[in-house]
Write an enzyme that holds these catalytic residues in place. Structure first.
Site, short mmCIF file in Angstrom:
data_model
loop_
_atom_site.label_atom_id
_atom_site.label_comp_id
_atom_site.label_asym_id
_atom_site.label_seq_id
_atom_site.Cartn_x
_atom_site.Cartn_y
_atom_site.Cartn_z
N LYS A 52 -3.64 -127.16 -8.64
CA LYS A 52 -5.01 -127.59 -8.97
C LYS A 52 -5.21 -129.04 -8.56
O LYS A 52 -6.24 -129.41 -7.97
CB LYS A 52 -5.28 -127.39 -10.46
CG LYS A 52 -5.41 -125.92 -10.86
CD LYS A 52 -5.43 -125.68 -12.36
CE LYS A 52 -5.41 -124.19 -12.67
NZ LYS A 52 -5.31 -123.85 -14.09
N GLN A 96 -4.21 -126.58 -19.87
CA GLN A 96 -3.48 -125.42 -19.31
C GLN A 96 -2.90 -124.56 -20.43
O GLN A 96 -2.28 -125.07 -21.37
CB GLN A 96 -2.38 -125.92 -18.37
CG GLN A 96 -1.65 -124.83 -17.62
CD GLN A 96 -2.51 -124.08 -16.59
OE1 GLN A 96 -3.52 -124.58 -16.11
NE2 GLN A 96 -2.12 -122.87 -16.27
N ASP A 119 -13.18 -124.63 -17.45
CA ASP A 119 -12.48 -123.36 -17.57
C ASP A 119 -13.40 -122.28 -18.14
O ASP A 119 -13.07 -121.09 -18.09
CB ASP A 119 -11.29 -123.51 -18.53
CG ASP A 119 -9.95 -123.49 -17.81
OD1 ASP A 119 -9.88 -122.94 -16.70
OD2 ASP A 119 -8.98 -124.04 -18.38
#
Ligand code: GUN
Length: 289
Positions: A52, A96, A119
């Site tokens: 990422k 994460q 997200d």
């Protein structure tokens, strides 16, 4: 049979984002900025987060990687989340998953400012997604929809069977495919671990989207001729390679592809799309501000 090529499509999307960023920067504004928080040393998570951050560089975004030790407490992580919420230089960020078991993930995810939740995991954003309102759609479901859209795969009126009901993949995909939109307008069946006679459902499906994490679960005798198959499974299976593992999907690609009209490979299908869509969400967070 047409391969839904996630590598090429994600590369196209990243090129489009890079062009937009160049314009922004040429206009005298700062670049979009994505932050990623990782707690602990999980190998797969470190790999994903590393990708990422590298992708940010490729499109001209600024990025910040916040690496916290496995022993980080829930309160310490909440403090970091508040800090990122209040940092005007950060447009969007992700925490994460999975988090260590002593941390309640839900508590963390609801603390993320929905305007920075690239997200799309916050209940506010998930709710907007379900209501077909503008929001951040989670990267993996968004990547699946984008692939179907860019390859002009017909979804309207089709019977879609989604396998797997996870909060971040299966369930949101089932909602997106049934929404009144394109892609969408599908008749959706959401199959999961308690579903009986799953092959009876998959054999009738026009579109199968598998997000189970069970290698080679979908076999050729479970699908009909002309089926569209999207494989979201990514399982690390040990092998003799230098890396020590290979990535295996949910679908027996070799045999299922012989019957399919469209199919995603693994690797190189949905996987690369997720990062591109996260970048797209970050650009959206920046532009909205
Ligand atoms: N873990 C696996 N997939 C994801 C994702 O899309 N976002 C975050 N934050 N964690 C993940």
């Amino acid at each position: 049979m047409i391969i839904l090529d996630g590598r090429k499509t994600s590369s196209d999307i990243k090129d489009e984002i890079a062009v937009a960023v160049k314009k922004i920067v040429a206009g005298g504004s700062r670049a979009p900025h994505l932050a990623a928080v990782i707690v602990g040393e999980d190998g797969a998570s470190l790999t994903y987060v590393g990708s990422k951050v590298r992708a940010c560089k490729k499109v001209g975004f600024d990025s910040t990687l916040v690496k916290l030790p496995k022993t980080t407490t829930e309160d310490e992580l909440l403090n970091k989340v508040h800090e990122l919420n209040n940092n005007d230089a950060i447009d969007g960020y992700i925490v994460q998953l999975p988090l260590p078991s002593h941390i309640d993930s839900q508590k963390i995810l609801v603390a993320v400012d929905p305007a920075k939740d690239v997200d799309g995991f916050h209940p506010t954003n998930f709710g907007k997604m379900a209501l077909n309102l503008p929001t951040f759609i989670s990267a993996t479901p968004y990547g699946v929809m984008e692939l179907l859209e860019r390859y002009n795969v017909e979804t309207e009126g089709k019977h879609t069977v989604v396998i797997g009901r996870s909060d971040i993949v299966g369930r949101p995909i089932s909602i997106l495919m049934s929404r009144k939109s394109n892609p969408g307008n599908s008749t959706v069946t959401l199959a999961h671990s308690r579903t009986k006679n799953i092959q009876e459902l998959t054999r009738k499906a026009d579109i199968i989207i598998s997000a189970l994490g069970s290698p080679n679960f979908v076999k050729a005798d479970m699908v009909k001729e002309g089926v569209v198959v999207v494989d979201v499974g990514i399982t690390r299976v040990k092998d003799d390679s230098e890396k020590g593992y290979k990535i295996v999907g949910d679908v027996d690609y070799e045999n299922v592809s012989k019957k399919a009209s469209y199919i995603t490979p693994v690797p190189g299908g949905v996987g690369p799309m997720t990062i591109a869509m996260l970048l797209k969400n970050t650009l959206q967070a920046y532009t909205k501000k």
